[in-house]
Write a protein that holds these residues in place. Structure first.
Motif, PDB file in Angstrom:
ATOM      1  N   SER A  21       0.853  -1.186   0.000  1.00  0.00           N
ATOM      2  CA  SER A  21       0.000   0.000   0.000  1.00  0.00           C
ATOM      3  C   SER A  21       0.885   1.231   0.000  1.00  0.00           C
ATOM      4  O   SER A  21       2.021   1.205   0.494  1.00  0.00           O
ATOM      5  CB  SER A  21      -0.896   0.012   1.237  1.00  0.00           C
ATOM      6  N   SER A  30      -6.418  12.020  -6.507  1.00  0.00           N
ATOM      7  CA  SER A  30      -7.357  11.505  -7.505  1.00  0.00           C
ATOM      8  C   SER A  30      -7.070  12.023  -8.911  1.00  0.00           C
ATOM      9  O   SER A  30      -7.585  11.474  -9.888  1.00  0.00           O
ATOM     10  CB  SER A  30      -8.785  11.852  -7.107  1.00  0.00           C
ATOM     11  N   SER A  71      -3.589  -1.064  -8.401  1.00  0.00           N
ATOM     12  CA  SER A  71      -4.931  -0.506  -8.253  1.00  0.00           C
ATOM     13  C   SER A  71      -4.852   0.709  -7.336  1.00  0.00           C
ATOM     14  O   SER A  71      -3.807   0.980  -6.744  1.00  0.00           O
ATOM     15  CB  SER A  71      -5.899  -1.550  -7.699  1.00  0.00           C
ATOM     16  N   ARG A  72      -5.969   1.389  -7.226  1.00  0.00           N
ATOM     17  CA  ARG A  72      -6.003   2.572  -6.372  1.00  0.00           C
ATOM     18  C   ARG A  72      -7.401   2.771  -5.826  1.00  0.00           C
ATOM     19  O   ARG A  72      -8.389   2.378  -6.439  1.00  0.00           O
ATOM     20  CB  ARG A  72      -5.539   3.796  -7.154  1.00  0.00           C
ATOM     21  N   ASP A  73      -7.449   3.428  -4.659  1.00  0.00           N
ATOM     22  CA  ASP A  73      -8.701   3.839  -4.055  1.00  0.00           C
ATOM     23  C   ASP A  73      -8.601   5.344  -3.842  1.00  0.00           C
ATOM     24  O   ASP A  73      -7.973   5.788  -2.864  1.00  0.00           O
ATOM     25  CB  ASP A  73      -8.934   3.092  -2.744  1.00  0.00           C
ATOM     26  N   ASN A  74      -9.182   6.104  -4.734  1.00  0.00           N
ATOM     27  CA  ASN A  74      -9.048   7.558  -4.646  1.00  0.00           C
ATOM     28  C   ASN A  74      -9.752   8.135  -3.416  1.00  0.00           C
ATOM     29  O   ASN A  74      -9.358   9.189  -2.922  1.00  0.00           O
ATOM     30  CB  ASN A  74      -9.569   8.215  -5.916  1.00  0.00           C
ATOM     31  N   LYS A  76      -9.608   6.866  -0.544  1.00  0.00           N
ATOM     32  CA  LYS A  76      -8.693   6.644   0.584  1.00  0.00           C
ATOM     33  C   LYS A  76      -7.292   7.182   0.315  1.00  0.00           C
ATOM     34  O   LYS A  76      -6.387   6.971   1.135  1.00  0.00           O
ATOM     35  CB  LYS A  76      -8.609   5.148   0.900  1.00  0.00           C
ATOM     36  N   THR A  78      -5.048   6.090  -1.584  1.00  0.00           N
ATOM     37  CA  THR A  78      -4.153   4.954  -1.431  1.00  0.00           C
ATOM     38  C   THR A  78      -3.948   4.225  -2.749  1.00  0.00           C
ATOM     39  O   THR A  78      -4.902   3.958  -3.480  1.00  0.00           O
ATOM     40  CB  THR A  78      -4.683   3.982  -0.366  1.00  0.00           C
ATOM     41  N   TYR A  80      -2.180   0.709  -4.460  1.00  0.00           N
ATOM     42  CA  TYR A  80      -1.897  -0.672  -4.069  1.00  0.00           C
ATOM     43  C   TYR A  80      -1.069  -1.391  -5.134  1.00  0.00           C
ATOM     44  O   TYR A  80      -1.092  -1.035  -6.309  1.00  0.00           O
ATOM     45  CB  TYR A  80      -3.194  -1.460  -3.861  1.00  0.00           C
TER      46      TYR A  80
END
Length: 112
Positions: A21, A30, A71-74, A76, A78, A80
């Motif tokens: 992470s 983002s 991958s990403r979690d905009n 959060k 974060t 990955y």
């Protein structure tokens, strides 16, 4: 100030998996393409993978294609890197990057 902090590294046996992470702050995460690079022992930095700001485009080095997933979690902030079927040659310090900025890295060691 851009801050990137990687986590999730460790010692794993060949064939195992790890998920790295990278928590980002100090910029509009983002809206930024992000990159994973690595530095194997005694070698220079190697590009591993890139993802665009939406997560709709990804690219991988041939050495990790089919085994790693970026991958990403905009929501959060974060990024990955899911690493599967790990090999001893994946041993390296892994860094996330935005432009010229990168974090302190996380050590991944693949060994039996």
């Amino acid at each position: 100030e851009v801050q990137l902090v990687e986590s999730g590294g460790g010692l794993v046996q060949p064939g195992g998996s790890l998920r790295l992470s990278c928590l980002a702050s100090g910029f509009a995460f983002s809206g930024a393409a992000m990159i994973w690079v690595r530095r194997p022992p005694g070698k220079g930095l190697e590009w591993v993978s890139t993802i665009n700001s939406y997560g709709s485009y990804t690219a991988y080095a041939d050495s990790v294609k089919g085994r790693f997933i970026i991958s990403r979690d905009n929501a959060k902030n974060t990024l990955y890197l899911q690493m599967n079927s790990l090999k001893p040659e994946d041993t390296a310090v892994y860094y996330c990057k935005k432009g010229n900025d990168r974090g302190p890295g996380t050590q991944v060691t693949v060994s039996s």
